[in-house]
Scaffold this motif. Structure first.
Motif, PDB file in Angstrom:
ATOM      1  N   VAL A 111       1.088  -0.848  -0.175  1.00 25.96           N
ATOM      2  CA  VAL A 111      -0.065  -0.404  -0.450  1.00 25.96           C
ATOM      3  C   VAL A 111       0.786   1.473   0.305  1.00 25.96           C
ATOM      4  O   VAL A 111       2.347   1.492   1.110  1.00 25.96           O
ATOM      5  N   TYR A 112       0.631   1.812  -0.885  1.00 27.65           N
ATOM      6  CA  TYR A 112       1.261   3.131  -1.203  1.00 27.65           C
ATOM      7  C   TYR A 112       0.417   4.826  -0.680  1.00 27.65           C
ATOM      8  O   TYR A 112       1.200   5.449  -0.665  1.00 27.65           O
ATOM      9  N   ASN A 166     -13.464   5.141   9.945  1.00 27.43           N
ATOM     10  CA  ASN A 166     -13.221   4.526   8.790  1.00 27.43           C
ATOM     11  C   ASN A 166     -11.958   3.649   9.248  1.00 27.43           C
ATOM     12  O   ASN A 166     -11.053   3.295   8.351  1.00 27.43           O
ATOM     13  N   LEU A 167     -11.384   3.817  10.600  1.00 29.75           N
ATOM     14  CA  LEU A 167      -9.605   3.175  10.821  1.00 29.75           C
ATOM     15  C   LEU A 167      -9.704   2.266  11.720  1.00 29.75           C
ATOM     16  O   LEU A 167      -9.675   3.210  12.777  1.00 29.75           O
ATOM     17  N   MET A 168      -8.998   1.272  12.573  1.00 27.88           N
ATOM     18  CA  MET A 168      -8.146   0.958  13.252  1.00 27.88           C
ATOM     19  C   MET A 168      -7.046   0.680  13.251  1.00 27.88           C
ATOM     20  O   MET A 168      -6.713   0.061  12.335  1.00 27.88           O
ATOM     21  N   PHE A 211       5.583  -2.006  12.982  1.00 24.56           N
ATOM     22  CA  PHE A 211       6.661  -0.832  13.335  1.00 24.56           C
ATOM     23  C   PHE A 211       5.909   0.695  12.927  1.00 24.56           C
ATOM     24  O   PHE A 211       6.029   1.645  13.058  1.00 24.56           O
ATOM     25  N   SER A 212       5.755  -0.057  11.455  1.00 27.36           N
ATOM     26  CA  SER A 212       5.814   1.679  10.471  1.00 27.36           C
ATOM     27  C   SER A 212       4.473   2.994  10.664  1.00 27.36           C
ATOM     28  O   SER A 212       4.272   3.519  10.393  1.00 27.36           O
ATOM     29  N   SER A 213       3.525   1.789  11.340  1.00 30.76           N
ATOM     30  CA  SER A 213       1.827   2.584  11.126  1.00 30.76           C
ATOM     31  C   SER A 213       1.787   2.749  10.352  1.00 30.76           C
ATOM     32  O   SER A 213       1.244   4.239  10.155  1.00 30.76           O
ATOM     33  N   LYS A 240       0.123   7.893   7.628  1.00 30.05           N
ATOM     34  CA  LYS A 240      -0.185   8.849   5.665  1.00 30.05           C
ATOM     35  C   LYS A 240      -1.827   9.192   6.805  1.00 30.05           C
ATOM     36  O   LYS A 240      -1.825  10.630   6.007  1.00 30.05           O
ATOM     37  N   LEU A 241      -2.289   9.291   7.025  1.00 35.02           N
ATOM     38  CA  LEU A 241      -3.757  10.029   7.671  1.00 35.02           C
ATOM     39  C   LEU A 241      -3.620  10.697   8.377  1.00 35.02           C
ATOM     40  O   LEU A 241      -4.196  11.923   8.992  1.00 35.02           O
TER      41      LEU A 241
END
Length: 401
Positions: A117-118, A271-273, A153-155, A160-161
């Motif tokens: 995912v980029y 819309n995110l967990m 680790f990158s979360s 991005k959000l």
């Protein structure tokens, strides 16, 4: 025309695979993206965990080696805690993750490997509405109702959000998985002191009669030492307990990062967990989090699936955060206090610290190393072991802040 899914899971580790499994089991249309070439292609964990949780999570017995004894080594001290029964375990990480992937696929989740995912597709008020992914099939864009960030680790999605920042405190580990003659498969070792790690510890974790993992973890920013160099020094100098091991031959090399500053301030948004290492759900003392990743991954998938009818807004997802925090947040906070103290210890102080352990029962030691801290347990520990070192430990755990 965009492909549409109810839920997209970013990351194919134990948290992401568990979330995909439970969400698909609830009837959702689920897709999971793993950036590596295969599930568990790159191993980033030593695999230590606990049998009680593995049994509760229905992880097959053949996927882990049971442990009953625990040896701690400092520069001038050594303590072994002998257990009556098997309590800890070392996972066959690759087989365990592949098992979780099979469960997710059987439940109906679509799994795509070598798929990174980029970018995010955002809608009004920067709500996440979709993902852009580079895959072996070409670049894809998908529309989703909920993203589960299990990117470790990158979360990635949370960052991005703009929901979270990069981790500032973390552990970096290097490990060889080795052949070894006549392994004591019932005992694992933790080694502390500057010769092993400037800010952390080293380990020897057995997998079978002739296979074990030997590694070093170093805390950042407390030390900038290279864990690979430390690990190679342990091999070259045959530091304890390698001096008693025979015919040690590295067969694999593992390297990875794990957050080490407690949990995220929030793990849900519209819309995110976030789950697993992206949420900071690991045990800060021995940096193990597979059991939490599986349990809370399943929780996230279940609650996320049931939130779809409500638009997956933050309020419909909050039960996930409430439940996981109620279970482990106080334990993480207490463990962080002990860890902060450990990172400052000299070799001489480590020798003294092991004397605390020497007088613990197996049950007390297990509660301690698992970060199963309660005020009642710590008061009992201090009363049962009224030495100065024990009282200092007790005060550090109850200290505010």
């Amino acid at each position: 025309m965009l492909l549409e899914y109810d839920i997209a899971v970013v990351g194919g580790g134990p948290a992401g695979l568990s979330a995909a499994y439970s969400a698909a089991s609830e009837g959702c249309k689920v897709i999971l993206f793993e950036k590596d070439d295969s599930i568990a292609h790159n191993i980033r964990t030593s695999g230590v965990s606990w049998i009680k949780e593995m049994e509760e999570l229905d992880i097959p017995r053949k996927l882990y080696n049971p442990i009953r004894n625990f040896t701690l080594i400092s520069p001038s001290n050594e303590v072994t805690i002998k257990g009556q029964g098997f309590t800890s375990c070392v996972l066959d990480v690759r087989s365990a993750y592949q098992y979780l992937a099979t469960k997710a696929a059987e439940a109906g989740a679509k799994i795509m490997v070598r798929s990174r995912v980029y970018a995010l597709l955002s809608g009004p008020k920067d709500k996440i509405e979709g993902l852009k992914i580079r895959t072996p099939l070409g670049n894809l864009e998908i529309k989703i109702k909920l993203a589960i960030d299990a990117s470790g680790f990158s979360s990635f999605v949370g960052r991005k959000l703009g929901l979270v920042s990069p981790w500032k405190k973390y552990g970096v580990g290097a490990e060889y998985e080795c052949y070894c003659d006549n392994v004591d498969r019932e005992t694992w070792f933790l080694m502390v002191g500057k010769q092993y790690s400037d800010a952390g510890y080293a380990w020897v974790f057995p997998l079978s009669n002739n296979r074990l993992r030997i590694g070093v973890g170093i805390g950042r920013p407390e030390s900038q030492a290279d864990p690979i160099c430390k690990l190679n020094e342990i091999f070259e100098k045959k530091l304890k307990p390698l001096d008693r091991l025979k015919n040690v031959q590295p067969l694999e090399f593992h390297y990875g990062f794990i957050p080490n500053e407690g949990s995220r301030q929030t793990t849900v948004a519209d819309n995110l967990m976030m789950v697993g290492d992206s949420a900071g759900q690991s045990n800060p003392l021995v940096l193990e989090g597979i059991r939490h990743a599986i349990e809370f991954g399943r929780l996230a998938g279940r609650i996320g699936a049931r939130s779809i009818s409500d638009g997956a807004v933050k309020s419909s997802l909050y039960a996930y955060e409430r439940i996981w925090r109620n279970k482990i947040q106080s334990k993480i906070n207490s463990a962080m206090k002990v860890q902060s103290r450990w990172l400052t210890l000299s070799d001489e102080q480590w020798d003294q610290e092991l004397e605390i352990v020497r007088h613990m029962s197996a049950r007390e030691f297990l509660d301690f190393i698992r970060a199963e801290f309660t005020t009642t347990k710590m008061i009992k520990l201090a009363l049962d072991h009224p030495g100065i070192a024990s009282r200092q430990l007790f005060r550090s755990m109850l200290k505010k802040g």
